[in-house]
Design a protein around this motif. Structure first.
Motif, PDB file in Angstrom:
ATOM      1  N   LEU A  16       0.873  -1.177   0.000  1.00  0.00           N
ATOM      2  CA  LEU A  16       0.000   0.000   0.000  1.00  0.00           C
ATOM      3  C   LEU A  16       0.906   1.222   0.000  1.00  0.00           C
ATOM      4  N   VAL A  17       0.819   2.030  -1.061  1.00  0.00           N
ATOM      5  CA  VAL A  17       1.714   3.178  -1.248  1.00  0.00           C
ATOM      6  C   VAL A  17       0.873   4.439  -1.465  1.00  0.00           C
ATOM      7  N   ARG A  18       1.030   5.441  -0.614  1.00  0.00           N
ATOM      8  CA  ARG A  18       0.351   6.715  -0.866  1.00  0.00           C
ATOM      9  C   ARG A  18       1.187   7.513  -1.857  1.00  0.00           C
ATOM     10  N   VAL A  19       0.550   7.954  -2.948  1.00  0.00           N
ATOM     11  CA  VAL A  19       1.284   8.622  -4.018  1.00  0.00           C
ATOM     12  C   VAL A  19       0.949  10.100  -4.140  1.00  0.00           C
ATOM     13  N   SER A  20      -0.154  10.552  -3.531  1.00  0.00           N
ATOM     14  CA  SER A  20      -0.453  11.983  -3.602  1.00  0.00           C
ATOM     15  C   SER A  20      -1.388  12.399  -2.477  1.00  0.00           C
ATOM     16  N   ILE A  21      -1.281  13.681  -2.121  1.00  0.00           N
ATOM     17  CA  ILE A  21      -2.197  14.340  -1.198  1.00  0.00           C
ATOM     18  C   ILE A  21      -2.635  15.618  -1.900  1.00  0.00           C
ATOM     19  N   GLY A  22      -3.938  15.753  -2.169  1.00  0.00           N
ATOM     20  CA  GLY A  22      -4.387  16.866  -2.990  1.00  0.00           C
ATOM     21  C   GLY A  22      -3.651  16.835  -4.321  1.00  0.00           C
ATOM     22  N   GLY A  23      -3.108  17.966  -4.733  1.00  0.00           N
ATOM     23  CA  GLY A  23      -2.353  18.020  -5.978  1.00  0.00           C
ATOM     24  C   GLY A  23      -0.874  17.728  -5.815  1.00  0.00           C
ATOM     25  N   LEU A  24      -0.435  17.435  -4.605  1.00  0.00           N
ATOM     26  CA  LEU A  24       0.981  17.167  -4.349  1.00  0.00           C
ATOM     27  C   LEU A  24       1.278  15.691  -4.565  1.00  0.00           C
TER      28      LEU A  24
END
Length: 260
Positions: A220-228
C-alpha cells in the motif's frame, strides 16, 4: 533541547488565551504531548516562574516563555515531504522499540516536525511533516474532504463488480468505509494493482475496506495528497516543499458532491 530560531515579541492577539502546552505546540517548538511532559518536569517557565500545569492559560503571542532557561518564540516554519519506507512507525517514539520515521530523519538537521496525518507501519509513500500545526490541521480536517491517492497491490484479480462495491462502501465497526475512486492500474497472473482515492481517512481505512471483501493487501503506497505528488523522490529520502506546494495545500479544496 530545541531553541527558538526566530524570537517573537508580538503582543497578545485579541486576548486569546490557550493552555501553555498548546501554545508551545502552536509555535512549532514541539508536539503538544512533549510540551506537557516538559511542563510537568519543571522545564518550562513563564516570566521566570516555573509552571507545572500544562493547561495554565497564556496568550498565544505572549513573551517570557522559556524552556530550560532558553527563550521560546515562534519557530521558523518548515514543511517536508518524506517517502516513507515500509516498516517504519509514524511516531516520535515507540513503546515496543520499533524504528520510526524520526530515526530515518535523525541526520537531516531539521527542527521538531509533527506528522501530518498517518501511515501505518506496513504502508509506504508520501508523508508530510511540519511544525506549522494550523497548516497541518487544515490538511487532516475531515471536513475538507482532501483527496489522497494510493496504489494498492492486492492478492487477487478484481472485476468490475468488485471495484463498484469498493466505491459503494461498507460499514465496519460502526464506521462507513468507502473509496471515492477505485480503478484497476495493472494486473498479473495472480494479483493486481489498484488506484484508490479517499476523501476521508479512517484508521486503516483501505485495509479494512478490502478485508471486508475478503481481499488481502500486499503493498500500500500513498502517491499523492491533494495536488501534491510523491513523484520520483527516492524511498527513505525527504525534501522541503516549495512555496507554491505549501500554499496549494493550505487552500481550501472545492466541496465534493454529497453522497446519498
Amino acid at each position: 533541547m530545541p531553541t527558538s530560531r526566530r524570537p517573537s515579541s508580538a503582543p497578545a492577539r485579541d486576548g486569546v488565551r490557550h493552555g501553555l502546552a498548546r501554545v508551545l505546540s502552536k509555535r512549532g517548538v514541539c508536539s503538544r504531548s512533549q510540551a506537557e511532559q516538559w511542563i510537568r518536569a519543571g522545564r518550562v517557565a513563564l516570566d521566570g516562574r516555573v509552571v507545572l500545569d500544562p493547561e495554565r492559560p497564556v496568550a498565544q503571542g505572549q513573551g517570557g516563555i522559556t524552556v530550560d532557561g532558553q527563550p521560546i518564540g515562534e519557530s521558523t516554519r518548515v514543511y517536508v515531504m518524506f517517502n516513507k519506507p515500509r516498516g517504519l512507525v509514524v511516531s516520535t517514539a515507540d513503546e515496543r522499540g520499533r524504528a520510526t520515521v524520526y530515526d530515518a530523519l535523525v541526520a537531516a538537521d531539521l527542527p521538531w516536525l509533527g506528522p501530518v496525518g498517518r501511515l501505518d507501519k506496513a504502508s509506504e509513500g508520501l508523508l508530510l511533516l511540519s511544525n506549522d500545526t494550523v497548516w497541518a490541521a487544515g490538511i487532516t480536517d475531515p471536513a475538507t474532504h482532501r483527496e489522497k491517492t494510493y496504489h494498492v497491490q492486492i492478492d487477487r484479480l478484481p472485476d468490475a463488480a468488485l471495484l463498484a462495491r469498493l466505491r459503494e462502501g461498507v460499514f465496519d465497526e460502526g464506521e462507513r468505509l468507502v473509496a471515492r475512486q477505485a480503478e484497476l492500474l495493472r494486473a498479473g497472473d495472480k494479483n493486481a494493482w489498484l488506484e484508490i482515492v479517499l476523501d476521508e481517512g479512517r484508521n486503516r481505512h483501505i485495509r479494512r475496506l478490502l478485508a471486508a471483501h475478503g481481499i488481502g493487501v500486499l503493498r500500500l503506497v500513498r502517491v499523492s495528497i491533494g495536488g501534491l505528488r510523491l513523484g520520483d523522490l527516492p524511498k527513505g529520502q525527504w525534501r522541503h516543499l516549495a512555496t507554491e506546494e505549501i500554499e496549494a495545500l493550505r487552500a481550501r479544496p472545492q466541496a465534493t458532491s454529497p453522497r446519498l
